[in-house]
Design a protein around this motif. Structure first.
Motif, PDB file in Angstrom:
ATOM      1  N   PHE A  34     -13.531   7.788  11.668  1.00 58.31           N
ATOM      2  CA  PHE A  34     -12.980   8.174  10.376  1.00 58.31           C
ATOM      3  C   PHE A  34     -12.816   9.844  10.581  1.00 58.31           C
ATOM      4  O   PHE A  34     -11.985  10.323   9.460  1.00 58.31           O
ATOM      5  CB  PHE A  34     -13.867   7.873   9.187  1.00 58.31           C
ATOM      6  CG  PHE A  34     -15.477   8.511   9.242  1.00 58.31           C
ATOM      7  CD1 PHE A  34     -16.255   7.502   9.945  1.00 58.31           C
ATOM      8  CD2 PHE A  34     -15.697   9.642   8.681  1.00 58.31           C
ATOM      9  CE1 PHE A  34     -17.628   7.934   9.775  1.00 58.31           C
ATOM     10  CE2 PHE A  34     -17.316  10.100   8.835  1.00 58.31           C
ATOM     11  CZ  PHE A  34     -17.923   9.230   9.285  1.00 58.31           C
ATOM     12  N   GLN A  35     -13.329  10.578  11.441  1.00 58.18           N
ATOM     13  CA  GLN A  35     -13.181  12.024  11.437  1.00 58.18           C
ATOM     14  C   GLN A  35     -13.462  12.381  12.836  1.00 58.18           C
ATOM     15  O   GLN A  35     -13.714  11.713  13.681  1.00 58.18           O
ATOM     16  CB  GLN A  35     -14.089  12.659  10.451  1.00 58.18           C
ATOM     17  CG  GLN A  35     -15.333  12.272  10.492  1.00 58.18           C
ATOM     18  CD  GLN A  35     -16.287  12.700  11.703  1.00 58.18           C
ATOM     19  OE1 GLN A  35     -16.914  11.825  12.211  1.00 58.18           O
ATOM     20  NE2 GLN A  35     -16.357  13.821  12.040  1.00 58.18           N
ATOM     21  N   GLY A  36     -13.210  13.689  13.026  1.00 54.35           N
ATOM     22  CA  GLY A  36     -13.363  14.245  14.509  1.00 54.35           C
ATOM     23  C   GLY A  36     -12.204  13.729  15.399  1.00 54.35           C
ATOM     24  O   GLY A  36     -11.278  13.444  14.929  1.00 54.35           O
ATOM     25  N   GLY A  37     -12.596  14.277  16.545  1.00 50.69           N
ATOM     26  CA  GLY A  37     -11.432  13.737  17.985  1.00 50.69           C
ATOM     27  C   GLY A  37     -12.056  13.884  18.820  1.00 50.69           C
ATOM     28  O   GLY A  37     -13.143  13.666  19.129  1.00 50.69           O
ATOM     29  N   PRO A  38     -11.224  14.577  19.945  1.00 46.59           N
ATOM     30  CA  PRO A  38     -11.764  14.472  21.321  1.00 46.59           C
ATOM     31  C   PRO A  38     -12.866  15.455  21.560  1.00 46.59           C
ATOM     32  O   PRO A  38     -13.302  15.728  22.707  1.00 46.59           O
ATOM     33  CB  PRO A  38     -10.569  14.970  21.985  1.00 46.59           C
ATOM     34  CG  PRO A  38      -9.600  15.472  21.305  1.00 46.59           C
ATOM     35  CD  PRO A  38      -9.783  14.820  19.939  1.00 46.59           C
ATOM     36  N   ASN A  39     -13.303  16.184  20.699  1.00 52.44           N
ATOM     37  CA  ASN A  39     -14.583  17.059  20.602  1.00 52.44           C
ATOM     38  C   ASN A  39     -15.903  16.255  20.808  1.00 52.44           C
ATOM     39  O   ASN A  39     -16.628  16.595  21.382  1.00 52.44           O
ATOM     40  CB  ASN A  39     -14.654  17.982  19.506  1.00 52.44           C
ATOM     41  CG  ASN A  39     -14.561  17.103  18.058  1.00 52.44           C
ATOM     42  OD1 ASN A  39     -14.028  16.162  17.992  1.00 52.44           O
ATOM     43  ND2 ASN A  39     -15.019  17.977  17.138  1.00 52.44           N
ATOM     44  N   PRO A 243     -20.647  29.316   9.709  1.00 47.59           N
ATOM     45  CA  PRO A 243     -19.358  29.116  10.271  1.00 47.59           C
ATOM     46  C   PRO A 243     -19.466  28.164  11.571  1.00 47.59           C
ATOM     47  O   PRO A 243     -18.568  27.826  12.226  1.00 47.59           O
ATOM     48  CB  PRO A 243     -18.544  30.134  10.538  1.00 47.59           C
ATOM     49  CG  PRO A 243     -19.691  31.095  10.918  1.00 47.59           C
ATOM     50  CD  PRO A 243     -20.686  30.968  10.045  1.00 47.59           C
ATOM     51  N   PHE A 244     -20.756  27.912  12.106  1.00 46.46           N
ATOM     52  CA  PHE A 244     -20.950  27.286  13.285  1.00 46.46           C
ATOM     53  C   PHE A 244     -20.934  25.712  13.204  1.00 46.46           C
ATOM     54  O   PHE A 244     -21.965  25.084  13.256  1.00 46.46           O
ATOM     55  CB  PHE A 244     -22.235  27.843  13.999  1.00 46.46           C
ATOM     56  CG  PHE A 244     -22.379  29.269  14.334  1.00 46.46           C
ATOM     57  CD1 PHE A 244     -21.701  29.974  15.154  1.00 46.46           C
ATOM     58  CD2 PHE A 244     -23.026  30.134  13.141  1.00 46.46           C
ATOM     59  CE1 PHE A 244     -21.630  31.424  15.356  1.00 46.46           C
ATOM     60  CE2 PHE A 244     -22.959  31.570  13.439  1.00 46.46           C
ATOM     61  CZ  PHE A 244     -22.325  32.075  14.556  1.00 46.46           C
ATOM     62  N   VAL A 245     -19.750  25.237  12.819  1.00 50.47           N
ATOM     63  CA  VAL A 245     -19.687  23.768  12.651  1.00 50.47           C
ATOM     64  C   VAL A 245     -18.368  23.315  13.140  1.00 50.47           C
ATOM     65  O   VAL A 245     -17.533  24.065  13.811  1.00 50.47           O
ATOM     66  CB  VAL A 245     -19.758  23.752  10.906  1.00 50.47           C
ATOM     67  CG1 VAL A 245     -21.036  23.929  10.399  1.00 50.47           C
ATOM     68  CG2 VAL A 245     -18.495  24.541  10.353  1.00 50.47           C
ATOM     69  N   THR A 246     -18.116  22.121  12.995  1.00 50.74           N
ATOM     70  CA  THR A 246     -16.730  21.611  13.260  1.00 50.74           C
ATOM     71  C   THR A 246     -15.964  21.689  12.098  1.00 50.74           C
ATOM     72  O   THR A 246     -16.261  22.194  11.006  1.00 50.74           O
ATOM     73  CB  THR A 246     -16.784  20.159  13.579  1.00 50.74           C
ATOM     74  OG1 THR A 246     -15.526  19.968  14.428  1.00 50.74           O
ATOM     75  CG2 THR A 246     -17.211  19.217  12.803  1.00 50.74           C
ATOM     76  N   SER A 247     -14.741  21.073  12.197  1.00 50.40           N
ATOM     77  CA  SER A 247     -13.719  21.276  10.975  1.00 50.40           C
ATOM     78  C   SER A 247     -13.657  20.124  10.156  1.00 50.40           C
ATOM     79  O   SER A 247     -12.546  20.053   9.612  1.00 50.40           O
ATOM     80  CB  SER A 247     -12.408  22.031  11.519  1.00 50.40           C
ATOM     81  OG  SER A 247     -12.677  23.226  12.104  1.00 50.40           O
ATOM     82  N   SER A 248     -14.359  19.195  10.249  1.00 54.64           N
ATOM     83  CA  SER A 248     -14.209  18.070   9.277  1.00 54.64           C
ATOM     84  C   SER A 248     -15.354  17.620   8.606  1.00 54.64           C
ATOM     85  O   SER A 248     -16.194  18.354   8.850  1.00 54.64           O
ATOM     86  CB  SER A 248     -13.727  16.812  10.266  1.00 54.64           C
ATOM     87  OG  SER A 248     -14.751  16.509  11.015  1.00 54.64           O
ATOM     88  N   ASN A 249     -15.483  16.721   7.506  1.00 49.20           N
ATOM     89  CA  ASN A 249     -16.474  16.281   6.866  1.00 49.20           C
ATOM     90  C   ASN A 249     -17.251  15.071   7.627  1.00 49.20           C
ATOM     91  O   ASN A 249     -16.579  13.922   7.729  1.00 49.20           O
ATOM     92  CB  ASN A 249     -16.142  15.583   5.735  1.00 49.20           C
ATOM     93  CG  ASN A 249     -15.989  16.996   4.567  1.00 49.20           C
ATOM     94  OD1 ASN A 249     -15.041  17.056   3.950  1.00 49.20           O
ATOM     95  ND2 ASN A 249     -17.112  17.775   4.160  1.00 49.20           N
ATOM     96  N   THR A 250     -18.104  15.315   8.311  1.00 49.27           N
ATOM     97  CA  THR A 250     -19.001  14.350   9.138  1.00 49.27           C
ATOM     98  C   THR A 250     -19.840  13.607   8.335  1.00 49.27           C
ATOM     99  O   THR A 250     -20.260  12.563   8.802  1.00 49.27           O
ATOM    100  CB  THR A 250     -19.765  15.258  10.183  1.00 49.27           C
ATOM    101  OG1 THR A 250     -20.629  15.944   9.384  1.00 49.27           O
ATOM    102  CG2 THR A 250     -18.521  16.168  11.104  1.00 49.27           C
TER     103      THR A 250
END
Ligand code: GDP
Ligand code: IMO
Ligand code: MG
Length: 430
Positions: A34-39, A243-250
């Motif tokens: 549902f979120q994230g990507g190739p990270n 700000p040390f996070v990814t860019s989606s709602n995990t």
């Protein structure tokens, strides 16, 4: 009408989500990211084989199960093609059971370039991004500039691609980024772009769906659906260590927006935690160990990133963070992984609360990044025995069970199972 179950990470990622999803898949009809990507890098091991997935859901090795890439996910076509090739090399043909949301956004080569440019511009405030283009692609989604999977079928796709690329090139120039010297996987931007365009043809071999209708129909048909999280709670864009996070709602809420299901459709929420804690990239990590124990956790736990190969920072389990994760996600059951890594430890510690400016607290403070957060540790006797061959929860060493009981007491959430090796077969249900 069934509800959708959720499985997600409660720490800073790499808790063993992929493994647990693979183990639980036989009980489901559909597994959906549902979120994230190739990270993401989700590792599965079975029959002596190890496999790392980045964009494709971890149910893919069960060929009778549908795997869905939801609208909240980011797809990088070249990485997607490589994943498909790796699966094919293992005899897995995903074309029949992998569906892709038309609304999933694409990561362009220049998103990856912008990720590098942004990180470079941050100087000593670098996030430690995986440099897969996650931040810039979600930025374009929110700014309403993005290109989506369904757009690849439209006649003006190339035109829109070029417009977006031009915008990125201008942005990179403004940041003083050296475009000519930039390489993606050893390739110049032009060369990578050719590969990227070719990779779209691989993507188009898969079934593009209006995934929100698909998922809701599955639930109406009483099919069992499992939502697979990537990254983890403490990397959430809103509630993580910003700000040390990814860019989606995990978090669990991300399932609603990333798949198009109502909050009332959420069923079980399975939270995964390691028996200790790790983090890759920059940002606060109160229980981090800089000593020999930290090095042992890293070496014995093979704590090297599944996506970037970077060594992971290691430390003791952090209960204030875990309680926070249980609260935000509404975790209904815990899965604890990797206690086996600490088999030889004389003592195993748990951070029960924090001390901040002389005050004891259970809360994750707003100032998490800027104040000194001292972990208040409780030590437990190590179990000092191998867990190899143990095939029932009850048969675990008593000292390990006390440690696990303490996690249950501290979080108020029951442990459903414990994983004691990377292999699919080593999950002991309680
Ligand atoms: P994910 O991103 O949450 O899917 O986790 P990763 O795959 O990035 O990292 C977890 C690592 O731990 C992988 O190398 C797994 O094979 C391994 N692993 C998972 N569960 C266990 C366990 O119970 N014991 C040990 N020793 N390794 C495990
Ligand atoms: P899985 O799903 C661990 C971290 C990066 C960096 C920050 C932002 O395998 O648990 P990004 O590339 O998203 O801009 O990076 O988040 N990060 C992860 N750490 N596991 C992951 O995924 C991660 N995905 C991103 O290291 O600190
Ligand atoms: Mg991982």
């Amino acid at each position: 009408m069934t509800k959708i179950d959720v499985l997600l990470g409660l720490q800073w990622g790499d808790e063993g989500k992929g493994k647990i999803v693979d183990v639980l898949t036989p009980g489901y009809d559909v597994v959906a990211r549902f979120q994230g990507g190739p990270n993401a890098g989700h590792t599965l091991e079975f029959n002596g084989m190890k496999h790392v997935l980045h964009i494709i859901p971890s149910g893919i090795f069960h060929k009778e199960k549908v795997n869905l890439i939801g609208n909240g996910v980011l797809i990088e076509p070249c990485i997607f093609r490589q994943e498909i090739r790796d699966l094919e090399a293992k005899g897995v043909d995903a074309t029949q059971n992998l569906y892709v949301s038309k609304k999933a956004h694409l990561i362009l080569p220049t998103h990856r370039m912008m990720d590098a440019a942004n990180e470079q511009a941050k100087g000593n405030m670098k996030i430690g991004s995986t440099l897969k283009g996650i931040g810039p692609a979600y930025t374009d989604k929110i700014a309403r500039n993005g290109l989506r999977v369904g757009d690849t079928l439209s006649t003006d796709f190339r035109e829109r691609y070029l417009l977006l690329k031009e915008m990125h090139v201008r942005q990179a120039q403004t940041l003083g980024f050296d475009l000519a010297a930039f390489r993606i996987d050893g390739m110049s931007l032009d060369e990578y772009e050719r590969q990227w365009m070719e990779s779209l043809e691989t993507l188009k071999r898969f079934r593009f769906v209006n995934s929100e209708y698909f998922i809701n129909q599955c639930l109406r048909d009483d099919k069992k659906v499992l939502a697979e999280g990537a990254q983890a709670m403490m990397l959430d864009i809103d509630f993580g260590t910003y700000p040390f996070v990814t860019s989606s709602n995990t978090i669990t809420a991300g399932v609603c927006t990333g798949l198009g299901v109502a909050p009332s459709a959420i069923g079980k929420v399975m939270g995964i935690t390691k028996a200790y804690c790790t983090r890759v990239g920059a940002g606060p990590f109160p229980t981090e160990l800089f000593d020999e124990t930290g090095r042992q956790l890293c070496e014995l736990g093979h704590e090297y990133g599944a996506t970037t190969g970077r060594p992971r920072r290691c430390g003791w389990i952090d209960l204030p963070a875990l309680r926070y994760a249980c609260m935000i996600n509404g975790v209904t059951e815990l899965y604890v992984t990797k206690p086996d890594v600490m088999n030889d430890f004389e003592k195993v510690c748990m951070c029960i609360s924090y001390e901040i400016e002389g005050q004891q607290t259970d809360e994750i403070p707003f100032e998490y990044n800027t104040v000194e957060v001292k972990p208040c540790l409780t030590a437990y006797e190590g179990w000092q025995q191998s867990l190899a061959g143990i095939d029932a929860y009850e048969a675990l060493p008593a000292k390990l069970k006390s440690y696990l009981d303490a996690i249950e007491q501290q979080t108020g959430v029951r442990i459903a199972a414990v994983s004691i090796s990377p292999d699919r077969k080593d999950v002991l249900f309680k």
